[in-house]
Scaffold this active site. Structure first.
Site, PDB file in Angstrom:
ATOM      1  N   LYS A 154       0.807  -0.996  -0.135  1.00  0.00           N
ATOM      2  CA  LYS A 154      -0.048  -0.116  -0.140  1.00  0.00           C
ATOM      3  C   LYS A 154       0.946   1.178   0.005  1.00  0.00           C
ATOM      4  O   LYS A 154       2.032   1.201   0.244  1.00  0.00           O
ATOM      5  CB  LYS A 154      -0.943   0.042   1.189  1.00  0.00           C
ATOM      6  CG  LYS A 154      -0.306   0.027   2.508  1.00  0.00           C
ATOM      7  CD  LYS A 154      -0.692   0.694   3.523  1.00  0.00           C
ATOM      8  CE  LYS A 154      -0.474   2.237   3.606  1.00  0.00           C
ATOM      9  NZ  LYS A 154       0.820   2.780   4.316  1.00  0.00           N
ATOM     10  N   HIS A 184      -0.764  -4.363   6.250  1.00  0.00           N
ATOM     11  CA  HIS A 184      -0.120  -5.279   7.572  1.00  0.00           C
ATOM     12  C   HIS A 184      -0.772  -5.102   8.602  1.00  0.00           C
ATOM     13  O   HIS A 184      -0.866  -6.043   9.498  1.00  0.00           O
ATOM     14  CB  HIS A 184       1.353  -4.859   7.605  1.00  0.00           C
ATOM     15  CG  HIS A 184       1.491  -3.461   8.549  1.00  0.00           C
ATOM     16  ND1 HIS A 184       1.404  -2.115   7.894  1.00  0.00           N
ATOM     17  CD2 HIS A 184       2.076  -3.579   9.549  1.00  0.00           C
ATOM     18  CE1 HIS A 184       1.879  -1.380   8.777  1.00  0.00           C
ATOM     19  NE2 HIS A 184       1.924  -1.911   9.850  1.00  0.00           N
ATOM     20  N   LYS A 188      -2.382  -8.067  12.448  1.00  0.00           N
ATOM     21  CA  LYS A 188      -1.759  -7.867  13.917  1.00  0.00           C
ATOM     22  C   LYS A 188      -2.601  -8.729  14.433  1.00  0.00           C
ATOM     23  O   LYS A 188      -3.760  -9.123  14.187  1.00  0.00           O
ATOM     24  CB  LYS A 188      -1.910  -6.323  14.204  1.00  0.00           C
ATOM     25  CG  LYS A 188      -0.989  -5.489  13.489  1.00  0.00           C
ATOM     26  CD  LYS A 188      -1.296  -4.105  14.076  1.00  0.00           C
ATOM     27  CE  LYS A 188      -0.354  -3.026  13.289  1.00  0.00           C
ATOM     28  NZ  LYS A 188       1.397  -2.995  13.807  1.00  0.00           N
ATOM     29  N   GLU A 222       0.987   7.726  16.593  1.00  0.00           N
ATOM     30  CA  GLU A 222       2.507   7.601  16.326  1.00  0.00           C
ATOM     31  C   GLU A 222       3.493   8.598  17.237  1.00  0.00           C
ATOM     32  O   GLU A 222       2.891   9.765  16.822  1.00  0.00           O
ATOM     33  CB  GLU A 222       3.019   7.185  15.114  1.00  0.00           C
ATOM     34  CG  GLU A 222       2.038   6.290  14.342  1.00  0.00           C
ATOM     35  CD  GLU A 222       2.687   5.862  13.082  1.00  0.00           C
ATOM     36  OE1 GLU A 222       3.812   5.055  12.726  1.00  0.00           O
ATOM     37  OE2 GLU A 222       2.047   6.548  11.936  1.00  0.00           O
ATOM     38  N   ASP A 241      -1.821   7.545   3.553  1.00  0.00           N
ATOM     39  CA  ASP A 241      -0.944   6.782   4.105  1.00  0.00           C
ATOM     40  C   ASP A 241      -1.710   5.829   4.963  1.00  0.00           C
ATOM     41  O   ASP A 241      -1.257   4.707   5.372  1.00  0.00           O
ATOM     42  CB  ASP A 241       0.280   7.406   4.900  1.00  0.00           C
ATOM     43  CG  ASP A 241       1.472   6.667   5.097  1.00  0.00           C
ATOM     44  OD1 ASP A 241       1.616   5.733   4.689  1.00  0.00           O
ATOM     45  OD2 ASP A 241       1.880   6.837   6.286  1.00  0.00           O
ATOM     46  N   HIS A 246      -5.424   1.211   6.710  1.00  0.00           N
ATOM     47  CA  HIS A 246      -5.245   0.716   7.949  1.00  0.00           C
ATOM     48  C   HIS A 246      -6.542   1.309   8.846  1.00  0.00           C
ATOM     49  O   HIS A 246      -7.330  -0.033   9.077  1.00  0.00           O
ATOM     50  CB  HIS A 246      -4.107   1.098   8.855  1.00  0.00           C
ATOM     51  CG  HIS A 246      -2.626   0.934   8.084  1.00  0.00           C
ATOM     52  ND1 HIS A 246      -2.509  -0.128   7.358  1.00  0.00           N
ATOM     53  CD2 HIS A 246      -1.622   1.579   8.192  1.00  0.00           C
ATOM     54  CE1 HIS A 246      -1.263  -0.155   6.940  1.00  0.00           C
ATOM     55  NE2 HIS A 246      -0.665   1.072   7.358  1.00  0.00           N
ATOM     56  N   LYS A 346       0.927  11.397  13.356  1.00  0.00           N
ATOM     57  CA  LYS A 346       2.584  11.398  13.813  1.00  0.00           C
ATOM     58  C   LYS A 346       3.033  12.686  14.620  1.00  0.00           C
ATOM     59  O   LYS A 346       2.422  13.395  15.100  1.00  0.00           O
ATOM     60  CB  LYS A 346       3.523  11.877  12.412  1.00  0.00           C
ATOM     61  CG  LYS A 346       3.291  10.942  11.336  1.00  0.00           C
ATOM     62  CD  LYS A 346       3.882   9.761  11.183  1.00  0.00           C
ATOM     63  CE  LYS A 346       3.491   8.954   9.756  1.00  0.00           C
ATOM     64  NZ  LYS A 346       3.572   7.529   9.835  1.00  0.00           N
TER      65      LYS A 346
END
Ligand code: BG6
Length: 494
Positions: A154, A184, A188, A222, A241, A246, A346
């Protein structure tokens, strides 16, 4: 107690990683493959062939991996023999996709020749515009066998039109069943546990709807910034992103209907229905229901525009969001009127990914000071499930209430290493199981919902709202909930 069954070992395979010397490969893919090898999950003949423009020999590449992965501590030091055995699975071929030199493809063909009966996986850990050209060149070099699969990292494109174009190009060479679009987050442990929690336990289903649930919050916070990633990030931003993939995938798993089977299509069919039920956020609604922010300098941390990068900031850098929050709604019978609040950013105060399901309050309270129940699914760190319930504070006199968590910590309960998402997903690719990968219609449905938000943001032309690095994000993200008397679940965040 009966012994554990031996690990499932996929057939021998050639795993060809394009972008094989890049950041993703070094930080995630190679450590994940080493751990799988250590657990006995790689067939002895399985090879890992990195492709890059780097002009490395096999020995150079093994040395690089040894220095960057082993010495950097991404794999344990107490298995020197296993590590050496693993290094011998690694090869490197110099390939320049879109370049003039066909030499690399010939060399790769020679390496793969005679192994056509093996599963062959092309893992494209490279920018999306290379996906089509890579597939065409690999096909022209005669490398695409009936047992081949391709894995696409991605983000797939930067909007619906570009995603469709890439899907068309890749689809000319590979059948849909051979295409594995990776997210991903789906690998998890807690994400898979959400499916088990919902569909292997009876007690939640009757209350998993708008009658009992007030709202849902999905947070991926994050602490890292974007040092060295400006080239990519300026053109992606948090919405492309993180949210398009996600966060929307997590939303789908919370909101989907129970599938009839745990197989490759049933779960994906239900997820697509959720994406198709998202209420579009168009035009001026984007101002009310979305927030975009960019971090500025904070205590000991640079702002986005000051992060180390190979090029100076541009207008695109000034416009890009490093934080996004959205109030989404799933328009169907189960979820009508229940807001799904999504946020990611972020340089926030702590690294924390979680899903919070906020239940409604009791219909009539006989005690003072109660608070509604809350189910927290913690994805990382400290994977676990916590149900906040009301309990009586011990003591005589007036009954006093206190919210306390009923907690399931995976680390304590299972006392085992929790595998990294990529370990699980790579094993699924090698064994040909696409359940946890995104189907074409799923990716495109997600873009269809994201596109109008992007369009409004671009048309507005206003820069994102600043927030200091290390703070809990832009003020408007808090107002997004405060407007309906709600607050973000901030445990551990500030
Ligand atoms: C990636 C994004 O997909 O996910 C990164 O490109 C982000 O920007 C990362 O940092 C987060 O993944 P995780 O597993 O560390 O939460």
């Amino acid at each position: 107690m009966s012994p554990l069954p031996p690990p499932f070992v996929p057939h021998a395979a050639d795993l060809v990683v394009f972008g094989g010397t890049g950041d993703l490969s070094m930080r995630k893919l190679i450590p994940a493959l080493y751990h799988s090898d250590r657990d006995g999950r790689l067939a002895p003949e399985t090879r890992i062939i990195a492709l890059s423009r780097g002009g490395l020999t096999d020995a150079d590449f093994r040395g690089k991996v040894d220095a960057e992965v082993h010495t950097a501590g991404a794999v344990p030091a107490e298995d020197p023999e296993g590590w050496q055995r693993f290094l011998h699975r690694l090869h490197h071929v110099t390939v320049d996709v879109g370049g003039d030199a066909a030499g690399g493809w010939t060399e790769l063909a020679a390496l793969l020749h005679g192994h056509e009966q093996r599963d062959r996986v092309f893992y494209l850990a490279s920018p999306p515009m290379t996906f089509g050209p890579f597939c065409r060149e690999a096909d022209a070099a005669g490398l695409v066998t009936p047992r081949s699969r391709v894995v696409l990292e991605k983000p797939l494109g930067r909007d619906l039109a570009s995603a469709q174009a890439i899907n068309d190009e890749v689809g000319e060479i590979f059948e849909e069943a051979q295409i594995f679009r990776i997210d991903h987050y789906l690998g998890k442990e807690t994400v898979q546990n959400l499916l088990v929690l919902r569909f292997a336990n009876a007690f939640l289903e009757p209350i998993w709807n708008s009658l009992w649930i007030d709202h849902v919050q999905i947070t991926v916070a994050e602490t890292v910034g974007t040092p060295g990633r400006r080239g990519y990030y300026d053109h992606a931003g948090a919405l492309r992103d993180m949210v398009q993939n996600h966060l929307l995938q997590l939303l789908c798993l919370v909101a989907m209907e129970p599938p009839s089977r745990n197989d490759r299509e049933s779960i994906r069919d239900e997820k697509v229905k959720v994406l198709q039920s998202l209420r579009p956020i168009t035009g001026t609604e984007a101002d009310r229901f979305t927030v975009r922010g960019q971090y500025t300098e904070g205590p000991g941390m640079p702002g986005y525009l000051e992060e180390p990068a190979s090029t100076p900031p541009t207008d695109a850098s000034r416009q890009v969001e490093t934080y996004a929050a959205i109030r989404a709604e799933v328009k169907n019978w189960r979820w009508a009127g229940v807001p799904f609040y999504l946020r990611t950013g972020k340089r926030l105060p702590s690294r924390r990914s979680e899903i919070v399901v906020q239940f409604k309050d009791v219909p009539h309270s006989i005690f003072p000071g109660g608070a509604p129940n809350r189910l927290v699914l913690r994805l990382q760190p400290s994977e676990g499930i916590h149900l906040h319930i009301m309990a009586k504070e011990p003591g005589a006199g007036e009954i006093a209430l206190r919210p306390v968590p009923l907690s399931l910590s995976f680390a304590q309960t299972f006392a085992t290493r929790v595998p990294e998402a990529y370990e699980r997903l790579l094993m699924d690719v090698l064994s040909g199981n696409p359940t946890l990968f995104m189907r074409r219609d799923e990716v495109e449905a997600a873009w269809r919902w994201i596109d109008p938000i992007l369009a409004t943001w671009e048309a507005n032309g206003t820069p994102p709202e600043p927030y200091p690095a290390g703070s809990s994000g832009p003020a408007s993200a808090h107002e997004l909930l405060a407007r309906s008397d709600r607050t973000w679940h901030e445990e551990d965040l500030a």
